[in-house]
Write an enzyme that holds these catalytic residues in place. Structure first.
Site, PDB file in Angstrom:
ATOM      1  CE1 TYR A 137      -1.045  -2.538   3.949  1.00 60.31           C
ATOM      2  CE2 TYR A 137       0.655  -0.908   4.417  1.00 60.31           C
ATOM      3  CZ  TYR A 137      -0.041  -2.055   4.766  1.00 60.31           C
ATOM      4  OH  TYR A 137       0.278  -2.717   5.919  1.00 60.31           O
TER       5      TYR A 137
ATOM      6  CB  CYS B  77      12.859 -12.476  -9.388  1.00 54.68           C
ATOM      7  SG  CYS B  77      14.552 -12.892  -9.603  1.00 54.68           S
ATOM      8  CD  GLU B  78       6.709  -8.853  -8.253  1.00 55.34           C
ATOM      9  OE1 GLU B  78       6.492 -10.050  -8.502  1.00 55.34           O
ATOM     10  OE2 GLU B  78       6.134  -7.921  -8.838  1.00 55.34           O
TER      11      GLU B  78
END
Ligand SMILES: *Cc1c(COP(=O)(O)O)cnc(C)c1O
Length: 437
Positions: free
Chosen positions: A339, A366-367
């Protein structure tokens, strides 16, 4: 050190421009325990417990109750501290119940929340002598009544009600709306229905009402609006059904300062204003005042915590942005990804340098959403091997940590009276494969 960094009084600087937390040098902690590392200030936790306890006792006397919402941070040592501070607790799962039991917490002082308690959850909680169930819905009411009967016991309950506060009027409010997944709404008549139903259950003892409307509230306003609706409901149920709650629990949601532009919660003033309203309004409604409960989670533990990382790769994309990568990320702090939560960060060994480099701090997962914070300022000398501190990570960090990318969870070290001691050990690679069959 810039004022923007000193967001809580447990943050300071030594003569070498190094970050001190709760009186201990953070560079030495990183060296001794490795990174990423959660550090927690036991004295600060105790201070927040006593400021709530004192304010509530002053305002409500014997009729005040304070529960720590333990989902904010749950491990054995926390429950020991909370028990020694004489606070009650909220638990929301068998895992939290198990942890509290293992810590020797007096479970008669525990309240079991959750909008979906399975039969097994219910049995586990009864087996472990959880004092109160916070019953969310009629289905749970019936299951609990049946299972309590099988155990040959009578279970104390309070009912979770949604006051139906309009989120357009009260922005921070998210969980008290009529269409919330939690509780039974006053507006639709379901709250009255569940109350009438609860009074007929032979194995349940009705003890009151509960609600929880939001988070990051710095003022009394929303609590007062909530209390008004809840007290009117209490009076209504008294007249219609002849029941009167021993406890009216108004939930948690007290705000915490993450960045310098936010205020610091004034616990005394806030509780005082809420209390003043409640006492007056009970007289106006012609009802006795029930016991009044609050359930702070974040406010008890958030600024007692700090995360230490080691800086790795720095990457500048000319004309675009600079990335500072750390050895943790969304696995130990999911809140920015979830958020867009704001944080204050500082390079622990360089507090005397100007933070003149705009950058984004990212993790090693990995993002691309694996971000701790975007567009903050760190010294331009920041480089591989520096220790980076992220403040106010005591609430909803360890308790939300994951093993994404098979990254082991960090250790937790506590500081009490300027001495460090380990509370949770770092997960090992073998811990990760131990569950694999
Ligand atoms: C999450 C929660 C709390 C605590 O909220 P904070 O914002 O951490 O104070 C209290 N009560 C209930 C029922 C909750 O779900």
């Amino acid at each position: 050190m810039k004022d923007e960094i000193r967001i809580c009084k447990n943050i300071s600087e030594n003569e070498n421009g190094e970050l001190m937390f709760a009186g201990v040098n953070t560079l030495e902690l990183a060296e001794k325990y490795g990174t990423p590392l959660y550090v927690m200030d036991e004295n600060r936790i105790r201070e927040m417990c006593s400021s709530f306890r004192d304010a509530i006792a002053r305002e409500f006397g014997e009729k005040g109750r304070i529960l720590y919402a333990s989902k904010a941070c749950s491990f054995k040592r926390i429950y020991e501290i909370i028990a020694s501070e004489k606070l009650h607790i909220d638990v929301v799962s068998t895992g939290e119940i198990h942890t509290a039991v293992r810590a020797g917490f007096p479970m008669q002082n525990a309240y079991f929340h959750s909008n979906n308690k399975t039969d097994n959850d219910i049995k586990f909680a009864i087996d472990n002598k959880v004092g109160h169930f916070v019953v969310d819905n009629v289905e749970e009411l019936e299951s609990l009544n049946r299972i309590a009967g099988e155990f040959g016991m009578k279970q104390k309950i309070i009912l979770r009600v949604t006051p139906g506060i309009d989120p357009h009027t009260f922005e921070a409010v998210a969980t008290g709306k009529v269409d919330s997944k939690f509780g039974s709404a006053i507006e639709t008549g379901q709250a009255e229905e569940i109350t009438a139903h609860a009074l007929k259950m032979e194995n349940l003892i009705f003890e009151g009402f509960h609600c929880h409307v939001g988070s990051e509230l710095f003022e009394a306003g929303v609590f007062i609006d909530t209390a008004k609706i809840m007290l009117e409901f209490v009076a209504d149920m008294y007249h219609k059904l002849g029941c009167f709650p021993e406890l009216l629990d108004l939930g948690g949601g007290f705000g915490v300062r993450y960045i310098a532009s936010q205020p610091t919660l004034d616990v005394d003033k806030t509780i005082g204003e809420i209390g003043g309203f409640i006492k007056n309004y009970c007289v106006q409604l012609g009802i006795e005042m029930p016991s009044i409960g609050f359930e702070p989670g974040r406010a008890i533990v958030a600024d007692s915590g700090l995360t230490l990382y080691t800086v790795g790769t720095l990457k500048t994309i000319p004309g675009y942005k600079t990335y500072v990568s750390v050895d943790g990320g969304m696995t130990d702090n999911i809140r920015y990804a979830l958020y867009g939560a704001e944080y204050t960060l500082a390079v622990a060994g360089k507090l005397n340098e100007d933070p003149d480099m705009v950058c984004s701090v990212v993790g090693k997962c990995c993002e691309s959403g694996d971000i701790i914070q975007e567009n903050i300022k760190l010294p331009s000398s920041t480089s591989r091997g520096d220790i980076l501190a992220c403040f106010t990570t005591g609430a909803y960090h360890y308790s939300m940590a994951s093993n994404y990318n098979r990254i082991p969870r960090p250790a937790i070290v506590m500081i009490a009276d300027k001495k460090d001691y380990p509370a949770v050990r770092r997960e090992t690679l073998d811990d990760l494969t131990n569950l694999d069959i």
